[in-house]
Motif scaffolding. Structure first.
Motif, mmCIF file in Angstrom:
data_model
loop_
_atom_site.group_PDB
_atom_site.id
_atom_site.type_symbol
_atom_site.label_atom_id
_atom_site.label_comp_id
_atom_site.label_asym_id
_atom_site.label_seq_id
_atom_site.Cartn_x
_atom_site.Cartn_y
_atom_site.Cartn_z
ATOM 1 N N GLY A 97 34.741 44.115 37.868
ATOM 2 C CA GLY A 97 35.013 45.378 37.183
ATOM 3 C C GLY A 97 33.711 46.009 36.717
ATOM 4 N N LYS A 105 23.901 46.125 38.360
ATOM 5 C CA LYS A 105 23.221 47.400 38.665
ATOM 6 C C LYS A 105 21.957 47.584 37.815
ATOM 7 C CE LYS A 105 26.161 50.971 39.007
ATOM 8 N NZ LYS A 105 26.956 52.106 38.457
ATOM 9 N N GLY A 126 32.065 54.022 37.846
ATOM 10 C CA GLY A 126 30.704 53.480 37.947
ATOM 11 C C GLY A 126 30.462 52.728 39.251
HETATM 12 N N1 LIG Z 1 28.381 52.744 35.103
HETATM 13 C C1 LIG Z 1 29.169 53.754 34.888
HETATM 14 O O1 LIG Z 1 28.896 54.894 35.293
HETATM 15 C C2 LIG Z 1 30.437 53.512 34.164
HETATM 16 C C3 LIG Z 1 30.636 52.323 33.488
HETATM 17 N N2 LIG Z 1 31.787 52.106 32.789
HETATM 18 C C4 LIG Z 1 31.900 50.839 32.060
HETATM 19 O O2 LIG Z 1 32.697 49.943 32.778
HETATM 20 C C5 LIG Z 1 33.333 49.050 31.867
HETATM 21 C C6 LIG Z 1 34.820 49.080 32.070
HETATM 22 O O3 LIG Z 1 35.099 48.483 33.255
HETATM 23 P P1 LIG Z 1 36.435 47.628 33.411
HETATM 24 O O4 LIG Z 1 36.546 47.362 34.851
HETATM 25 O O5 LIG Z 1 37.540 48.362 32.726
HETATM 26 O O6 LIG Z 1 36.127 46.323 32.530
HETATM 27 P P2 LIG Z 1 35.793 44.814 32.916
HETATM 28 O O7 LIG Z 1 34.775 44.716 33.967
HETATM 29 O O8 LIG Z 1 35.535 44.119 31.624
HETATM 30 O O9 LIG Z 1 37.170 44.303 33.525
HETATM 31 C C7 LIG Z 1 38.301 44.186 32.716
HETATM 32 C C8 LIG Z 1 39.093 42.947 33.124
HETATM 33 O O10 LIG Z 1 39.667 43.150 34.413
HETATM 34 C C9 LIG Z 1 39.501 41.959 35.173
HETATM 35 N N3 LIG Z 1 39.616 42.282 36.603
HETATM 36 C C10 LIG Z 1 38.688 42.766 37.438
HETATM 37 N N4 LIG Z 1 39.210 42.912 38.684
HETATM 38 C C11 LIG Z 1 40.507 42.502 38.606
HETATM 39 C C12 LIG Z 1 41.570 42.409 39.535
HETATM 40 N N5 LIG Z 1 41.429 42.771 40.808
HETATM 41 N N6 LIG Z 1 42.757 41.927 39.108
HETATM 42 C C13 LIG Z 1 42.942 41.556 37.825
HETATM 43 N N7 LIG Z 1 41.977 41.639 36.883
HETATM 44 C C14 LIG Z 1 40.772 42.103 37.284
HETATM 45 C C15 LIG Z 1 38.160 41.428 34.717
HETATM 46 O O11 LIG Z 1 38.032 40.055 35.033
HETATM 47 P P3 LIG Z 1 36.737 39.203 34.675
HETATM 48 O O12 LIG Z 1 37.031 38.598 33.329
HETATM 49 O O13 LIG Z 1 36.626 38.185 35.746
HETATM 50 O O14 LIG Z 1 35.555 40.120 34.624
HETATM 51 C C16 LIG Z 1 38.232 41.699 33.219
HETATM 52 O O15 LIG Z 1 38.878 40.655 32.540
HETATM 53 C C17 LIG Z 1 33.010 49.535 30.486
HETATM 54 O O16 LIG Z 1 31.964 48.725 30.014
HETATM 55 C C18 LIG Z 1 32.553 50.968 30.723
HETATM 56 O O17 LIG Z 1 31.680 51.403 29.729
HETATM 57 C C19 LIG Z 1 32.791 53.015 32.802
HETATM 58 C C20 LIG Z 1 32.644 54.214 33.481
HETATM 59 C C21 LIG Z 1 31.474 54.549 34.217
#
Ligand SMILES: NC(=O)C1=CN([C@@H]2O[C@H](COP(=O)(O)OP(=O)(O)OC[C@H]3O[C@@H](n4cnc5c(N)ncnc54)[C@H](OP(=O)(O)O)[C@@H]3O)[C@@H](O)[C@H]2O)C=CC1
Ligand SMILES: O=C(CO)COP(=O)(O)O
Ligand SMILES: [Zn+2]
Length: 354
Positions: A97, A105, A126
């Motif tokens: 995620g 990155k 992102g």
């Molecule tokens: N760079 C950018 O431009 C941007 C960055 N962001 C940032 O991204 C983050 C949010 O990302 P988000 O993905 O919501 O958070 P996380 O990466 O924390 O993921 C949330 C949870 O989802 C789990 N997960 C991932 N893939 C799967 C799947 N296929 N099935 C079930 N569960 C899954 C993860 O597991 P696991 O515990 O294994 O990681 C984690 O427990 C924030 O920090 C935000 O600020 C947001 C927008 C733009």
């Protein structure tokens, strides 16, 4: 941006499809990125996807090290950077995620190594952007990082992500309506650089969520809809790369979302908070906020403070500090932001609070 020179770094290759993880080694070799690879994943479900990528690479003769991260913090980035330097890795792959992708990155940026993005969830835009949200780098907004050399978005894997994540990605994209209005406002009032092409591309991603909202409203969201979402998320990341900033993707709705994180310590998914921010931002712009609120409701995204686990007091506090999150980014919140009274009126007028 001096002398009108505008540098755009785009991803070299983007692969979207099903069952494509086994080709990751072929693409890395074809792009000449290197043979020594560090994989960054989360420590939950994404660990197994990281193992799958590792196996594929080891079978093709790559040297691979894996690091699991719990948070997207500078501590975790420093841990990754340390290992990358120690093993002289040439490539960093983020599998997971936003957290895993952002740590990978930013670590790639700091070590001048190649970056490969393998998203497992469509919760935010992102995936292909050259910006990373690192939680304790002075403020809660994103920082410049590497553009991915390669993006591999496997729709089979991404479709298995929880429904809530899919809807969060949709809501992050719906935020582009107000982000672009804010960007235009800053251009007119502050003479800030504005790129109409990047703005149009960001808007296109939001328009696709509106167009396909009935599919996203389904209990079992069809894979075709997830593919549209993933392509729109990638496209929004490209819009940021073209703009050279997150401007086309982040305006007052994101400032409100970041302020909610500051006040309530990350109470909901990023996109869910952006959705609430969009309702308020579009109301302030005098635009059709009811339409976006209806789309959010239709697809099952939160539209009230309660649904993102914050109290009315926390929401009002967030609204009054949002303009301070990134003072150099002018938005409809202006330089002085909202008074407590105005915040309460806005939140009630949009029914974000009762
Ligand atoms: N760079 C950018 O431009 C941007 C960055 N962001 C940032 O991204 C983050 C949010 O990302 P988000 O993905 O919501 O958070 P996380 O990466 O924390 O993921 C949330 C949870 O989802 C789990 N997960 C991932 N893939 C799967 C799947 N296929 N099935 C079930 N569960 C899954 C993860 O597991 P696991 O515990 O294994 O990681 C984690 O427990 C924030 O920090 C935000 O600020 C947001 C927008 C733009
Ligand atoms: O979330 C983002 C775009 O969707 C990035 O925005 P920020 O630059 O405000 O962190
Ligand atoms: Zn966002």
């Amino acid at each position: 941006m001096a002398n009108n020179i505008h540098q755009i770094d785009l991803p070299k290759r983007v692969i979207v499809g099903s069952n494509i993880l086994q080709d990751v080694g072929i693409h890395i070799s074809e792009l000449g990125l290197g043979k020594r690879v560090v994989i960054v994943t989360g420590s939950g479900i994404t660990k197994s996807y990281g193992e799958e990528v590792k196996q594929v690479l080891v079978d093709r003769g790559f040297d691979v090290w894996t690091i699991n991260v719990d948070r997207a913090t500078m501590d975790e980035v420093e841990r990754v950077v340390g290992i990358v330097r120690e093993v002289r890795s040439e490539v960093i792959i983020g599998v997971g995620g936003g957290k895993a992708i952002d740590v990978a990155k930013y670590s790639s940026f700091l070590t001048s190594t190649s970056f490969v993005s393998i998203p497992t969830t469509p919760s935010h835009d992102g995936i292909a952007s050259p910006f990373a949200s690192i939680k304790d780098v002075s403020r809660p907004t994103s920082v410049r990082a590497s553009t991915p050399n390669l993006v591999i978005a496997d729709i089979e894997i991404i479709s298995r992500a929880p429904r809530r994540h899919i809807i969060s990605g949709c809501a992050d994209l719906l935020g582009k309506f107000s982000a672009v209005l804010d960007w235009r406002l800053a251009h007119r009032l502050k003479n800030e650089y504005y790129g109409d092409y990047a703005a149009s591309l960001a808007l296109l991603s939001a328009q696709h969520i509106v167009k396909y909202s009935e599919w996203f409203a389904m209990k079992n969201i069809p894979k075709e809809a997830v593919r549209v979402l993933v392509e729109a998320l990638i496209s929004s990341g490209i819009a940021m790369a073209i703009a050279g900033s997150t401007r086309p993707a982040s305006g007052s709705e994101h400032l409100i979302a970041h302020a909610i994180d500051v006040v309530a310590n990350y109470p909901a998914l990023h996109g869910e908070e952006v959705g609430i921010g969009s309702i308020i931002a579009l109301y302030l712009h005098g635009r059709n906020w009811k339409k976006i609120k209806n789309v959010l409701k239709t697809i099952g995204a939160p539209t009230t403070a309660k649904e993102i686990n914050i109290s009315r007091e926390q929401l009002i506090q967030a609204l009054t500090i949002a303009h301070k999150i990134r003072p150099e980014r002018y938005t409809i919140l202006g330089e002085n932001g909202m008074t407590i009274e105005a915040a309460e009126n806005v939140a009630r007028a949009t029914s974000v609070i009762d």
